[in-house]
Design a protein around this motif. Structure first.
Motif, mmCIF file in Angstrom:
data_model
loop_
_atom_site.group_PDB
_atom_site.id
_atom_site.type_symbol
_atom_site.label_atom_id
_atom_site.label_comp_id
_atom_site.label_asym_id
_atom_site.label_seq_id
_atom_site.Cartn_x
_atom_site.Cartn_y
_atom_site.Cartn_z
ATOM 1 N N LEU A 160 0.884 -1.159 0.000
ATOM 2 C CA LEU A 160 0.000 0.000 0.000
ATOM 3 C C LEU A 160 0.921 1.208 0.000
ATOM 4 O O LEU A 160 1.814 1.299 0.844
ATOM 5 C CB LEU A 160 -0.813 -0.047 1.294
ATOM 6 C CG LEU A 160 -2.158 0.626 1.311
ATOM 7 C CD1 LEU A 160 -3.048 0.001 0.258
ATOM 8 C CD2 LEU A 160 -2.794 0.438 2.676
ATOM 9 N N GLN A 161 0.743 2.125 -0.949
ATOM 10 C CA GLN A 161 1.695 3.222 -1.082
ATOM 11 C C GLN A 161 1.023 4.571 -0.845
ATOM 12 O O GLN A 161 -0.113 4.786 -1.277
ATOM 13 C CB GLN A 161 2.318 3.195 -2.486
ATOM 14 C CG GLN A 161 3.039 1.880 -2.749
ATOM 15 C CD GLN A 161 3.729 1.829 -4.102
ATOM 16 O OE1 GLN A 161 3.348 2.528 -5.031
ATOM 17 N NE2 GLN A 161 4.741 0.993 -4.209
ATOM 18 N N LEU A 162 1.756 5.417 -0.160
ATOM 19 C CA LEU A 162 1.252 6.758 0.160
ATOM 20 C C LEU A 162 2.335 7.792 -0.147
ATOM 21 O O LEU A 162 3.481 7.627 0.261
ATOM 22 C CB LEU A 162 0.885 6.823 1.649
ATOM 23 C CG LEU A 162 0.581 8.208 2.212
ATOM 24 C CD1 LEU A 162 -0.814 8.656 1.810
ATOM 25 C CD2 LEU A 162 0.687 8.205 3.731
ATOM 26 N N ASP A 163 1.954 8.835 -0.865
ATOM 27 C CA ASP A 163 2.856 9.968 -1.098
ATOM 28 C C ASP A 163 2.306 11.154 -0.327
ATOM 29 O O ASP A 163 1.113 11.458 -0.438
ATOM 30 C CB ASP A 163 2.930 10.315 -2.589
ATOM 31 C CG ASP A 163 3.684 9.249 -3.384
ATOM 32 O OD1 ASP A 163 4.288 8.363 -2.752
ATOM 33 O OD2 ASP A 163 3.646 9.305 -4.615
ATOM 34 N N ALA A 164 3.160 11.799 0.439
ATOM 35 C CA ALA A 164 2.713 12.954 1.233
ATOM 36 C C ALA A 164 3.488 14.190 0.820
ATOM 37 O O ALA A 164 4.709 14.161 0.688
ATOM 38 C CB ALA A 164 2.943 12.672 2.718
ATOM 39 N N PHE A 165 2.755 15.286 0.591
ATOM 40 C CA PHE A 165 3.422 16.548 0.254
ATOM 41 C C PHE A 165 2.637 17.715 0.828
ATOM 42 O O PHE A 165 1.455 17.585 1.151
ATOM 43 C CB PHE A 165 3.652 16.690 -1.253
ATOM 44 C CG PHE A 165 2.497 16.298 -2.125
ATOM 45 C CD1 PHE A 165 2.252 14.968 -2.416
ATOM 46 C CD2 PHE A 165 1.663 17.253 -2.642
ATOM 47 C CE1 PHE A 165 1.181 14.593 -3.216
ATOM 48 C CE2 PHE A 165 0.587 16.899 -3.451
ATOM 49 C CZ PHE A 165 0.347 15.559 -3.726
#
Lengths: 316, 87
Positions: free
Chosen positions: A113-118
């Motif tokens: 499960l992948q999450l990108d945070a910005f």
């Protein structure tokens, strides 16, 4: 009915993924973090179907510390969160404010499960924090984020623009890139002059069809070139950090907080906090204009929009 | 030539107006926007995906779920590179 994988593990579905991320956003908000789901998942929620599995989350940079703590405490199928990629920038306010993205994952036997945070949405010309709708980012910020250098994203930009108009938000006209759709909508809802002033290409709506079509294409190409230039600035700025972190960090899994401390220590010396400001917004715009002029008739450049607001937070 | 120019001026007045709000005011107007958007999505994404866009929230998510599930069963990869910047 979910399909079984070779080892009898059950594949992680989009529904399960989206529910997990929605509950994560709720937990983050309970802790006072301003955040919102964006990109593909937000498009699906809005009624624009796209094949997406991972999650992009906007997090107010001032809440980066709490954001990371909540991620540390969250498990998916019993697995803890970890940084994804050996050389990902740290989830820290100093670098989030400069437009960097931190990547995370929950690596289960059933898949990742992948999450990108910005913290700053690409091309964000307005405060995304003020336009959050439910678990998702507002439509204007979402449309701006979709103005990427990938052709596949552009139907979604126009789709979001049309949804904004349907919802009574005239700013939707700023995100329509299909000449036929624009003409049809304008035949029923004449374009307000305030919008035409913001987006000069719309003044050609009554001109020769080919000219309007070409000017819209040139405008889209301009946004794509701006993004290519932006990405190349980050790519160059990241190289020393990547080189040093590869030397320092062991290749296997690490506790996320220990990993974080290591990344921050390395970033302090090797990762510029404000690469866009350092490089110069005017240089990016000038290079993008030159590239558009190589492929389109130079006359079309006069209808390109003022894109400086799209670099607002990053240029300070 | 003069007639052509006159038509052009009339068309400009139709498609842009200083006092226009540029947005629908009635349900019929909103239905018009939805119809135009749907035709656009059929052109750009194909009829099937345009139909999925019109599905209710729950069914739409389930459809995407099945679509990804099927793609992964055929070997499609959804991994994204960790480049430190969002496209």
């Amino acid at each position: 009915m979910r399909r079984l994988r070779g080892n009898d593990a059950v594949a992680i579905g989009f529904k399960e993924t989206s529910e997990f991320f929605e509950s994560l956003v709720h937990r983050l908000r309970e802790r006072g973090v301003t955040c919102a789901i964006t990109s593909g998942m937000a498009c699906v929620a809005l009624g624009l179907a796209t094949q997406t599995k991972d999650c992009d989350v906007l997090c107010d940079p001032s809440s980066a510390r709490t954001f990371l703590k909540v991620l540390c405490g969250s498990t998916f199928q019993g697995v803890h969160c970890a940084y994804r990629g050996r050389t990902t920038p740290p989830c820290d306010a100093r670098w989030l404010r400069g437009g960097w993205t931190s990547h995370f994952e929950w690596s289960t036997p059933n898949g990742k499960l992948q999450l990108d945070a910005f913290g700053v949405p690409p091309r964000g010309s307005q405060s995304w924090q003020k336009t959050v709708a439910g678990d998702y980012v507002g439509m204007a910020s979402l449309a701006e984020m979709k103005q990427t250098d990938r052709d596949k994203d552009w139907p979604f930009v126009t789709g979001i623009g049309a949804k904004m108009i349907e919802a009574g938000d005239a700013r939707g006209w700023l995100y329509l890139f299909d000449s036929e759709l624009i003409r049809r909508l304008a035949s029923r809802f004449p374009l307000p002059e305030t919008i035409v002033r913001q987006r000069p290409v719309l003044s050609l709506i009554s001109a020769n069809r080919d000219l309007f079509f070409d000017a819209l294409l040139a405008e889209r190409e301009f946004w794509q070139e701006l993004n290519r230039e932006r990405l190349s600035v980050y790519s160059a700025a990241r190289r020393p950090f990547v080189r040093e972190l590869r030397k320092l960090r062991p290749s296997g899994a690490m506790d996320v907080m220990a990993d974080h401390r290591l990344r921050v220590a390395c970033a302090r010396d090797h990762l510029p906090q404000r690469p866009i400001r350092d490089f110069g917004v005017e240089r990016i715009i000038e290079d993008a204009r030159k590239n558009v002029a190589r492929r389109y008739h130079p006359e079309l450049l006069q209808w390109l929009p003022n894109v400086r607001p799209a670099f607002g937070e990053l240029s300070n | 030539m003069a007639a052509k120019r006159k038509t052009g001026i009339r068309r400009t007045k139709q498609l842009t107006q200083a006092k226009s709000t540029g947005v629908p005011r009635s349900e019929a107007d909103r239905a018009f926007v939805r119809r135009v958007l749907n035709e656009f999505l059929e052109r750009e994404l194909g009829e099937e995906m345009a139909r999925v866009c019109r599905l209710p929230h729950k069914e739409r998510f389930e459809y995407i779920d099945d679509m990804i599930d099927y793609a992964e069963s055929k070997g499609a990869k959804f991994d994204r590179p960790a480049t430190g910047v969002t496209i």
